[in-house]
Design a protein around this motif. Structure first.
Motif, mmCIF file in Angstrom:
data_model
loop_
_atom_site.group_PDB
_atom_site.id
_atom_site.type_symbol
_atom_site.label_atom_id
_atom_site.label_comp_id
_atom_site.label_asym_id
_atom_site.label_seq_id
_atom_site.Cartn_x
_atom_site.Cartn_y
_atom_site.Cartn_z
ATOM 1 N N PRO A 104 -22.090 55.812 -10.867
ATOM 2 C CA PRO A 104 -23.164 56.041 -9.889
ATOM 3 C C PRO A 104 -24.490 55.476 -10.386
ATOM 4 C CG PRO A 104 -21.907 58.047 -10.298
ATOM 5 C CD PRO A 104 -21.466 57.054 -11.321
ATOM 6 N N GLY A 105 -25.314 55.048 -9.466
ATOM 7 C CA GLY A 105 -26.607 54.472 -9.818
ATOM 8 C C GLY A 105 -26.551 52.978 -10.013
ATOM 9 N N LYS A 106 -25.355 52.404 -10.109
ATOM 10 C CA LYS A 106 -25.213 50.957 -10.229
ATOM 11 C C LYS A 106 -24.786 50.369 -8.888
ATOM 12 C CE LYS A 106 -24.153 50.817 -15.167
ATOM 13 N NZ LYS A 106 -23.246 50.254 -16.206
ATOM 14 N N GLU A 107 -24.897 49.050 -8.788
ATOM 15 C CA GLU A 107 -24.515 48.372 -7.550
ATOM 16 C C GLU A 107 -23.048 48.645 -7.240
ATOM 17 O OE1 GLU A 107 -24.416 43.866 -5.607
ATOM 18 O OE2 GLU A 107 -25.119 44.198 -7.669
ATOM 19 N N LYS A 108 -22.783 48.994 -6.006
ATOM 20 C CA LYS A 108 -21.422 49.336 -5.606
ATOM 21 C C LYS A 108 -20.538 48.086 -5.546
ATOM 22 C CE LYS A 108 -23.085 53.204 -2.804
ATOM 23 N NZ LYS A 108 -23.184 53.783 -1.442
ATOM 24 N N PHE A 109 -19.261 48.309 -5.689
ATOM 25 C CA PHE A 109 -18.316 47.208 -5.519
ATOM 26 C C PHE A 109 -18.434 46.659 -4.104
ATOM 27 C CE2 PHE A 109 -15.528 49.253 -8.922
ATOM 28 C CZ PHE A 109 -15.806 48.273 -9.861
ATOM 29 N N ASN A 110 -18.377 45.322 -3.970
ATOM 30 C CA ASN A 110 -18.406 44.703 -2.650
ATOM 31 C C ASN A 110 -17.086 43.978 -2.378
ATOM 32 O OD1 ASN A 110 -18.561 42.234 -4.095
ATOM 33 N ND2 ASN A 110 -20.800 42.343 -4.112
ATOM 34 N N LYS A 111 -17.029 43.301 -1.255
ATOM 35 C CA LYS A 111 -15.797 42.625 -0.852
ATOM 36 C C LYS A 111 -15.414 41.531 -1.832
ATOM 37 C CE LYS A 111 -12.515 42.074 2.227
ATOM 38 N NZ LYS A 111 -11.509 43.136 2.479
ATOM 39 N N GLN A 112 -16.374 40.823 -2.353
ATOM 40 C CA GLN A 112 -16.087 39.763 -3.319
ATOM 41 C C GLN A 112 -15.494 40.348 -4.604
ATOM 42 O OE1 GLN A 112 -19.401 37.220 -4.176
ATOM 43 N NE2 GLN A 112 -18.278 35.956 -5.631
ATOM 44 N N ASP A 113 -16.064 41.463 -5.084
ATOM 45 C CA ASP A 113 -15.500 42.130 -6.261
ATOM 46 C C ASP A 113 -14.063 42.568 -5.990
ATOM 47 O OD1 ASP A 113 -17.946 41.910 -7.622
ATOM 48 O OD2 ASP A 113 -18.688 43.765 -6.709
ATOM 49 N N ALA A 117 -6.863 50.450 -11.620
ATOM 50 C CA ALA A 117 -7.989 51.190 -11.052
ATOM 51 C C ALA A 117 -9.259 50.809 -11.815
ATOM 52 C CB ALA A 117 -7.751 52.687 -11.140
ATOM 53 N N LEU A 118 -10.286 50.377 -11.076
ATOM 54 C CA LEU A 118 -11.572 49.967 -11.660
ATOM 55 C C LEU A 118 -12.681 50.840 -11.084
ATOM 56 C CD1 LEU A 118 -10.771 46.263 -11.025
ATOM 57 C CD2 LEU A 118 -11.321 47.047 -13.309
ATOM 58 N N CYS A 126 -5.190 42.571 -20.332
ATOM 59 C CA CYS A 126 -5.453 42.503 -18.889
ATOM 60 C C CYS A 126 -6.574 43.460 -18.495
ATOM 61 C CB CYS A 126 -4.182 42.837 -18.111
ATOM 62 S SG CYS A 126 -2.844 41.651 -18.339
ATOM 63 N N ASN A 127 -6.607 44.620 -19.127
ATOM 64 C CA ASN A 127 -7.665 45.592 -18.868
ATOM 65 C C ASN A 127 -9.034 44.992 -19.179
ATOM 66 O OD1 ASN A 127 -9.451 47.866 -19.022
ATOM 67 N ND2 ASN A 127 -7.687 49.194 -19.315
ATOM 68 N N LYS A 128 -9.131 44.362 -20.340
ATOM 69 C CA LYS A 128 -10.390 43.728 -20.750
ATOM 70 C C LYS A 128 -10.774 42.605 -19.788
ATOM 71 C CE LYS A 128 -12.551 41.323 -24.665
ATOM 72 N NZ LYS A 128 -12.334 40.789 -26.039
ATOM 73 N N LEU A 129 -9.783 41.794 -19.368
ATOM 74 C CA LEU A 129 -10.043 40.688 -18.445
ATOM 75 C C LEU A 129 -10.557 41.199 -17.105
ATOM 76 C CD1 LEU A 129 -9.779 37.626 -17.802
ATOM 77 C CD2 LEU A 129 -7.448 38.113 -17.031
ATOM 78 N N LEU A 130 -9.927 42.225 -16.563
ATOM 79 C CA LEU A 130 -10.351 42.796 -15.280
ATOM 80 C C LEU A 130 -11.766 43.376 -15.377
ATOM 81 C CD1 LEU A 130 -6.974 44.472 -14.355
ATOM 82 C CD2 LEU A 130 -8.244 42.998 -12.790
ATOM 83 N N THR A 131 -12.021 44.093 -16.461
ATOM 84 C CA THR A 131 -13.336 44.714 -16.625
ATOM 85 C C THR A 131 -14.447 43.659 -16.661
ATOM 86 O OG1 THR A 131 -12.311 46.524 -17.871
ATOM 87 C CG2 THR A 131 -14.691 46.271 -18.063
ATOM 88 N N GLU A 132 -14.207 42.560 -17.361
ATOM 89 C CA GLU A 132 -15.221 41.507 -17.468
ATOM 90 C C GLU A 132 -15.410 40.770 -16.150
ATOM 91 O OE1 GLU A 132 -13.956 39.025 -20.625
ATOM 92 O OE2 GLU A 132 -14.532 40.428 -22.224
ATOM 93 N N LYS A 133 -14.310 40.367 -15.502
ATOM 94 C CA LYS A 133 -14.401 39.546 -14.291
ATOM 95 C C LYS A 133 -15.003 40.306 -13.115
ATOM 96 C CE LYS A 133 -12.520 35.798 -16.006
ATOM 97 N NZ LYS A 133 -13.298 34.544 -16.162
ATOM 98 N N VAL A 134 -14.772 41.607 -13.056
ATOM 99 C CA VAL A 134 -15.265 42.394 -11.928
ATOM 100 C C VAL A 134 -16.553 43.132 -12.280
ATOM 101 C CG1 VAL A 134 -14.570 44.112 -10.192
ATOM 102 C CG2 VAL A 134 -12.847 42.668 -11.230
#
Length: 580
Positions: free
Chosen positions: A300-309, A295-296, A177-185
């Motif tokens: 810093p320096g990368k695009e921030k999480f948005n509502k869709q994420d 928790a995901l 599940c950890n791997k799935l969440l990391t990839e999808k988000v």
């Protein structure tokens, strides 16, 4: 003459008719003004009804328009033709028209009418809302979310069955599940924490990627990537006063786009690998409540999480929650089946280790019983006639269940049977047994409560030593008093250097020595109240003149009566020694 009389009567009748006709004509002439007044008032009423209708200042039925119109027309026709019969018919028609309306109103139910009206209005409003573009967009969004959730659920349910046969089923599933969440988000790191209900803690069960800790690190922890990662991988968090515990207790998903501006995130920097970016926290929920937290993070320096994420993370977390349920059920079933199997085997060997027949002892009688609970099998008692001056009574309660308890029980039994033949005191024998149990290098739980009573039948003296919480009571017949002579101490198997103490007592005729396991004292009734030592002492004092066997049976019956149909969770054992 008759002819003259007839002519006279006819003349008189004609005269009377002329008078009546004149009177009627005068009356008809008098009715014209009221007819005009009635017609004028009717026109005025009709005008006011139209005004009310146009301005919508009150409710007026169309029946009133018809009635007023009939009366006005009747008045004008009567005025023009000078025949009141027309007005009479107009009144009759008006009454016929208004009569059904009045009948309906007389038997009408305003409440039901209002309910129907409200229902109609609600239906119209609902239809209007459903047809609005905004609502259609929301419905389409919900349908899309549900469709995505169904697809993720389908994938997880198909995958979860592959984890049933693995040794670490839950850990492997959480890593997947950890791997799935990391990839999808498209996250840089993910942590999955599961709650421990017993300790009220959140424990990290899966960690992947780079996850700058959003909590305060220990002051003595070096700020090195490997040490920080190790600290997080084995970390446990209370359910408050930290970001994980607070969000878990709140039970709602949280999106933190900029952690620098959020006071809940602790900045451990200044090292780059400790700088926090954006975070998504999503609770793992079951029917009984929140059981974990996802928790995901993005660095810093990368695009921030948005509502869709955020929505994607919540959808997948919900799917993980649904998939965890059958895995939990399977693991619980497998554990129960294993315990039942072990318990059945352990129960058989436990019964074989109990003395099949109690020995005859000079100057004393013995009573004892043991009631095992399915899947537990932790109690063991023994009577060892080792020498003429020593008879050893043993009461043992081993921690754990099934085969684990049986193995420890066999070890204690073997050690005690070898050592009671020596000249050593009861405390020394327990210390030897404790050292032997502690030196065992297996992963079994070795904890046990033991009461050892060495009785010298030639001098009527007893030497008692205990470890753990098996109580020993002494009934002094001369004083008619029962008191507990043992005190709780450290159980066997905790620390190999533990020192135990001896209790030496002189016994007289009628005295009793009683020992039992805590399973008897902690037996629950249907209200969840424990049996307690007070109830045990009452039964012993009440039956102190009976034999040891009879006292044992009285206690057994009293415990059974006290507990009723309540389920018990620990073995119940009792040993009574009476001096003759």
């Amino acid at each position: 003459m008759n002819l003259c009389r007839t002519v006279s009567i006819s003349t008189h009748q004609a005269a009377s008719d002329n008078v009546e006709e004149k009177i009627l004509e005068s009356i008809d002439a008098f009715i014209n003004p009221p007819l005009l007044i009635a017609a004028g008032i009717g026109v005025l009423l009709f005008i006011f009804l139209l005004i009310i209708k146009l301005r919508n200042t009150a409710k007026s039925s169309f029946i009133f328009y018809i009635v007023v119109g009939l009366l006005v027309i009747g008045a004008f026709v009567t005025f023009l033709n000078q025949h009141p019969i027309y007005f009479v018919f107009a009144v009759i028609f008006a009454e016929i028209v208004v009569l059904p309306y009045l009948i309906i109103k007389a038997f009408d139910n305003p409440q039901k009418r209002e309910e129907k009206k409200q229902a109609k209005m609600k239906a119209e409003q609902t239809a209007a809302i459903e047809n609005s573009d905004a609502v259609k967009a929301v419905i389409a969004e919900i349908e899309e979310k549900n469709q995505r959730l169904l697809e993720v659920n389908k994938d997880l349910v198909s995958q979860v069955s592959s984890f049933f046969s693995r040794d670490n089923s839950m850990e492997s599933f959480l890593d997947y599940c950890n791997k799935l969440l990391t990839e999808k988000v498209s996250a840089d790191g993910c942590v999955i924490l599961i709650a421990d209900d017993y300790d009220n803690l959140l424990a990290v069960k899966s960690l992947a990627g780079s996850f700058p800790p959003p909590y305060k690190l220990p002051d003595d922890l070096p700020h090195k990537p490997l040490r920080v990662e190790t600290n997080l991988r084995f970390a446990q968090f209370p359910l408050k006063d930290n970001i994980f515990g607070d969000i878990f207790s709140g039970g709602e998903a949280v999106l933190i786009e900029d952690s620098v501006r959020d006071p809940r995130v602790y900045q451990n920097g200044p090292e780059d690998f400790l700088k926090c970016g954006s975070y998504i926290f999503a609770p793992i929920k079951q029917q009984e409540g929140v059981v974990g937290l996802v928790a995901l993070t993005r660095l810093p320096g990368k695009e921030k999480f948005n509502k869709q994420d955020f929505n994607t993370a919540v959808i997948i977390t919900d799917a993980v929650s649904s998939a965890m349920k059958p895995l939990y059920s399977f693991l619980a079933y497998a554990e129960h089946a294993e315990l039942s199997k072990d318990g059945t085997i352990a129960s058989k060997y436990q019964k074989d280790m109990l003395p099949p027949k109690l020995p005859v002892i000079p100057n004393a009688t013995i009573g004892c019983y043991s009631t095992p609970v399915e899947g537990v099998c932790g109690d063991y008692y023994d009577v060892l006639v080792s020498r003429k001056d020593r008879i050893s009574f043993v009461m043992t309660d081993v921690a754990g269940k099934g085969m684990n308890a049986l193995v420890v029980m066999i070890m204690i039994r073997a050690i005690l049977r070898l050592t009671v033949n020596t000249e050593q005191t009861a405390a020394t024998i327990l210390s030897w047994a404790n050292r032997g149990i502690c030196n065992d290098s297996s992963k079994l739980d070795h904890f046990a409560s033991v009461a050892l009573i060495n009785y010298n039948s030639t001098t009527n003296e007893a030497q008692i030593s205990t470890c753990g919480n098996n109580p020993v009571f002494h009934f002094v017949a001369a004083e008619k008093k029962l008191k507990q002579i043992s005190t709780p101490s450290e159980p066997m198997g905790v620390e190999k250097n533990t020192v135990y103490s001896d209790i030496n007592i002189k016994l007289n005729s009628g005295d009793l020595i009683v020992t039992c396991t805590d399973g008897l004292l902690e037996s629950l009734n249907e209200n969840g109240v424990q049996y307690s030592s007070e109830n045990l002492q009452k039964i012993i004092l009440k039956n102190c003149n009976a034999s040891a066997k009879d006292i044992t049976n009285k206690v057994k019956d009293d415990v059974k009566k006290y507990c009723g149909t309540a389920q018990q969770y620990d073995d119940q054992s009792l040993l009574v020694i009476k001096i003759n």
